[in-house]
Design a protein around this motif. Sequence first.
Motif, PDB file in Angstrom:
ATOM      1  N   TYR A 149      -8.297  33.739 -12.140  1.00 31.39           N
ATOM      2  CA  TYR A 149      -8.329  35.019 -11.862  1.00 31.39           C
ATOM      3  C   TYR A 149      -7.716  35.229 -10.508  1.00 31.39           C
ATOM      4  O   TYR A 149      -7.486  36.631 -10.642  1.00 31.39           O
ATOM      5  N   ILE A 152      -4.374  35.863 -11.421  1.00 34.37           N
ATOM      6  CA  ILE A 152      -3.753  37.112 -11.648  1.00 34.37           C
ATOM      7  C   ILE A 152      -3.824  37.676 -10.925  1.00 34.37           C
ATOM      8  O   ILE A 152      -2.867  38.848 -10.879  1.00 34.37           O
ATOM      9  N   TYR A 153      -5.011  38.424  -9.935  1.00 39.45           N
ATOM     10  CA  TYR A 153      -4.857  39.530  -9.282  1.00 39.45           C
ATOM     11  C   TYR A 153      -4.019  39.091  -8.080  1.00 39.45           C
ATOM     12  O   TYR A 153      -3.748  40.679  -7.769  1.00 39.45           O
ATOM     13  N   ARG A 156      -0.505  40.327 -10.391  1.00 38.67           N
ATOM     14  CA  ARG A 156      -0.037  40.554 -11.909  1.00 38.67           C
ATOM     15  C   ARG A 156      -0.079  40.240 -13.040  1.00 38.67           C
ATOM     16  O   ARG A 156       0.939  41.244 -14.093  1.00 38.67           O
ATOM     17  N   CYS A 207      -6.356  39.653 -20.606  1.00 35.48           N
ATOM     18  CA  CYS A 207      -5.201  39.450 -18.835  1.00 35.48           C
ATOM     19  C   CYS A 207      -4.117  39.227 -19.330  1.00 35.48           C
ATOM     20  O   CYS A 207      -3.237  39.520 -18.797  1.00 35.48           O
TER      21      CYS A 207
END
Length: 285
Positions: A149, A152-153, A156, A207
């Motif tokens: 996560y 991913i942050y 993006r 996501c």
Amino acid sequence: MENEAAATTLAVAGAVCWSIQLIPQIIVNYRRHHARGLHASMMFLWAIAGVPLGVYNISHNLHPALQVQAQILTALSLVTWAQCMYYNAKWSILKVASMACGIGSILAGIEVGLVYALRLAIAQHLEWPSILVAAISAALLASGVLRHYWDIYQTRTVRGISFLFVGIDALGDLTSLLSLLFRVPFDTLGAVIYGTELVLWIGIMLCGLVLGTDDSLPADLAMNGVTDVGSVPALTTASARVDSADVIGRSTSRVASSIGGSSIRSRHSNYSVFRTASLRSVLDE
């Protein structure tokens, strides 16, 4: 309602899923000869998480398949961690093998000791040790997934992870969780362990659908001087076929400048099972 046949079937399905969950990722790492985007910390946390999970499942006499499941998690996580250290950290094969075997032996010894300790606590009707072990197991499993996560942050996008692996792991969590529903009494703590990771994996899949995923670099860009597929955002194979002329005609200067530090816009795809990692440091600088 207790249903031994259903509980057994679901528990075995969960064990089977966890037996093969990391194999697709291991194969992908081997074939592409790198593990960029796959975090060694995630794999190491999972290897450790197998210890309290095994301690809990064994001490609480959950289905034997779920007891074996935890050992499989530790073993495959250590193999994948070893790949990360070999490909990413450039450790020698001897160092990787010795460290993985040494860590595995230590974790096995700790698990055996904790099983006896927790069984003694259960015999004395102490509940907090079981709660502690379950909480540690859930936290370690969740921490491994949460590492993605954070990635991913930052990027993006979802990169460097096999979605087949994600799906199999999530299915293993789901079937293991369902197997507890047919067990009397219902094991609430066990459900929390499996349910926590299941929710996080569903989030990863969402996501991937919303933000997209990175694939390997098309040959068109490689021909323009880009040799490291992990250093620039990926174009999908389908997009490359449609847009290759456009990419070459209008973006040659951008590709060349991206090598020197400027950016090129990434295109994302959700159609490939296996994803190769690509660094996003050159994006939108």
